[in-house]
Design a protein around this motif. Structure first.
Motif, PDB file in Angstrom:
ATOM      1  N   SER A 184      -9.975   0.851  -1.997  1.00 16.96           N
ATOM      2  CA  SER A 184      -8.755   0.532  -2.746  1.00 16.96           C
ATOM      3  C   SER A 184      -8.520   1.520  -3.877  1.00 16.96           C
ATOM      4  CB  SER A 184      -8.817  -0.885  -3.303  1.00 16.96           C
ATOM      5  OG  SER A 184      -8.801  -1.832  -2.261  1.00 16.96           O
ATOM      6  N   GLN A 185      -9.605   1.948  -4.531  1.00 12.92           N
ATOM      7  CA  GLN A 185      -9.485   2.939  -5.593  1.00 12.92           C
ATOM      8  C   GLN A 185      -8.955   4.263  -5.039  1.00 12.92           C
ATOM      9  OE1 GLN A 185     -13.255   3.246  -7.612  1.00 12.92           O
ATOM     10  NE2 GLN A 185     -13.081   1.213  -8.513  1.00 12.92           N
ATOM     11  N   LYS A 186      -9.455   4.674  -3.869  1.00 10.16           N
ATOM     12  CA  LYS A 186      -8.989   5.916  -3.249  1.00 10.16           C
ATOM     13  C   LYS A 186      -7.520   5.795  -2.845  1.00 10.16           C
ATOM     14  CE  LYS A 186     -13.389   7.635  -1.550  1.00 10.16           C
ATOM     15  NZ  LYS A 186     -14.204   7.960  -0.379  1.00 10.16           N
ATOM     16  N   GLU A 187      -7.141   4.646  -2.297  1.00 11.04           N
ATOM     17  CA  GLU A 187      -5.756   4.421  -1.901  1.00 11.04           C
ATOM     18  C   GLU A 187      -4.838   4.463  -3.123  1.00 11.04           C
ATOM     19  OE1 GLU A 187      -3.010   1.073   0.403  1.00 11.04           O
ATOM     20  OE2 GLU A 187      -5.175   0.791   0.270  1.00 11.04           O
ATOM     21  N   LEU A 188      -5.273   3.838  -4.203  1.00  3.98           N
ATOM     22  CA  LEU A 188      -4.494   3.833  -5.443  1.00  3.98           C
ATOM     23  C   LEU A 188      -4.378   5.245  -6.017  1.00  3.98           C
ATOM     24  CD1 LEU A 188      -2.973   2.275  -7.612  1.00  3.98           C
ATOM     25  CD2 LEU A 188      -5.169   1.819  -8.720  1.00  3.98           C
ATOM     26  N   ALA A 189      -5.476   6.007  -5.996  1.00  7.20           N
ATOM     27  CA  ALA A 189      -5.455   7.380  -6.500  1.00  7.20           C
ATOM     28  C   ALA A 189      -4.499   8.244  -5.677  1.00  7.20           C
ATOM     29  CB  ALA A 189      -6.860   7.975  -6.480  1.00  7.20           C
ATOM     30  N   LYS A 190      -4.512   8.061  -4.366  1.00  5.33           N
ATOM     31  CA  LYS A 190      -3.612   8.828  -3.487  1.00  5.33           C
ATOM     32  C   LYS A 190      -2.154   8.460  -3.775  1.00  5.33           C
ATOM     33  CE  LYS A 190      -2.878   9.973   1.353  1.00  5.33           C
ATOM     34  NZ  LYS A 190      -3.289   9.750   2.727  1.00  5.33           N
ATOM     35  N   PHE A 191      -1.889   7.187  -3.951  1.00  2.24           N
ATOM     36  CA  PHE A 191      -0.537   6.726  -4.271  1.00  2.24           C
ATOM     37  C   PHE A 191      -0.060   7.324  -5.594  1.00  2.24           C
ATOM     38  CE2 PHE A 191       2.110   3.664  -6.598  1.00  2.24           C
ATOM     39  CZ  PHE A 191       3.210   3.619  -5.761  1.00  2.24           C
ATOM     40  N   LEU A 192      -0.924   7.271  -6.612  1.00  2.30           N
ATOM     41  CA  LEU A 192      -0.569   7.802  -7.929  1.00  2.30           C
ATOM     42  C   LEU A 192      -0.355   9.313  -7.876  1.00  2.30           C
ATOM     43  CD1 LEU A 192      -2.911   5.721 -10.260  1.00  2.30           C
ATOM     44  CD2 LEU A 192      -0.438   5.509  -9.984  1.00  2.30           C
ATOM     45  N   GLU A 193      -1.150  10.005  -7.084  1.00  3.09           N
ATOM     46  CA  GLU A 193      -0.975  11.449  -6.928  1.00  3.09           C
ATOM     47  C   GLU A 193       0.393  11.757  -6.317  1.00  3.09           C
ATOM     48  OE1 GLU A 193      -2.957  14.929  -4.222  1.00  3.09           O
ATOM     49  OE2 GLU A 193      -4.319  13.491  -5.144  1.00  3.09           O
ATOM     50  N   GLY A 194       0.789  10.996  -5.317  1.00  5.61           N
ATOM     51  CA  GLY A 194       2.104  11.174  -4.702  1.00  5.61           C
ATOM     52  C   GLY A 194       3.232  10.891  -5.674  1.00  5.61           C
ATOM     53  N   MET A 209       1.296  -0.840   0.345  1.00  9.30           N
ATOM     54  CA  MET A 209      -0.023  -0.736  -0.194  1.00  9.30           C
ATOM     55  C   MET A 209      -0.554  -2.155  -0.362  1.00  9.30           C
ATOM     56  SD  MET A 209      -1.507   1.082  -3.657  1.00  9.30           S
ATOM     57  CE  MET A 209      -0.216   2.184  -3.808  1.00  9.30           C
ATOM     58  N   THR A 210      -1.774  -2.369   0.073  1.00 10.31           N
ATOM     59  CA  THR A 210      -2.348  -3.711   0.007  1.00 10.31           C
ATOM     60  C   THR A 210      -3.677  -3.666  -0.722  1.00 10.31           C
ATOM     61  OG1 THR A 210      -3.384  -3.378   2.144  1.00 10.31           O
ATOM     62  CG2 THR A 210      -1.239  -4.463   2.134  1.00 10.31           C
ATOM     63  N   LEU A 211      -3.637  -3.446  -2.011  1.00  8.02           N
ATOM     64  CA  LEU A 211      -4.844  -3.412  -2.818  1.00  8.02           C
ATOM     65  C   LEU A 211      -5.233  -4.832  -3.183  1.00  8.02           C
ATOM     66  CD1 LEU A 211      -3.927  -0.520  -5.251  1.00  8.02           C
ATOM     67  CD2 LEU A 211      -5.303  -0.380  -3.194  1.00  8.02           C
ATOM     68  N   GLN A 212      -6.469  -5.146  -2.939  1.00  6.28           N
ATOM     69  CA  GLN A 212      -6.975  -6.469  -3.254  1.00  6.28           C
ATOM     70  C   GLN A 212      -8.103  -6.349  -4.274  1.00  6.28           C
ATOM     71  OE1 GLN A 212      -5.676  -9.338  -2.081  1.00  6.28           O
ATOM     72  NE2 GLN A 212      -4.154  -8.056  -1.064  1.00  6.28           N
ATOM     73  N   PRO A 213      -7.946  -6.932  -5.459  1.00  2.00           N
ATOM     74  CA  PRO A 213      -9.026  -6.859  -6.433  1.00  2.00           C
ATOM     75  C   PRO A 213     -10.234  -7.639  -5.941  1.00  2.00           C
ATOM     76  CG  PRO A 213      -7.245  -8.246  -7.248  1.00  2.00           C
ATOM     77  CD  PRO A 213      -6.800  -7.657  -5.941  1.00  2.00           C
TER      78      PRO A 213
END
Length: 92
Positions: A20-30, A1-5
């Protein structure tokens, strides 16, 4: 995961762009799904172990093994039934 603020807020917390928010939400859901699965495994392991294992020894005997298999299968059947019923209720 490469989230960049994008930038930091006054409180020092980073703000993320929409992707990035969608990617983070998907990661947290998993991760939450993994956690729920692990909790279920621990629950039926504890429940079925206490119900089926009557004596501690070097081996599980055939009756205890059958009991464990049936217990876990019933637990999974019940869990799936409840999930399906909740989905049906939610969709009505």
């Amino acid at each position: 995961m490469t989230l960049q603020p994008i930038k930091s807020t006054k409180s020092g917390n980073p703000e993320f762009d929409e992707a990035s928010q969608k990617e983070l939400a998907k990661f947290l859901e998993g991760e939450n799904a993994k956690m729920r699965l692990q909790q279920s495994i621990h629950t039926f392991t504890d429940l079925c172990w206490d119900k089926c294992i009557t004596k501690i020894g070097n081996k599980i005997d055939r009756g205890e093994e059958t009991c464990l298999v049936n217990c876990v299968e019933r637990f999974l059947d019940t869990s799936l039934f409840i999930v399906k019923r909740l989905e049906e209720t939610r969709n009505q």
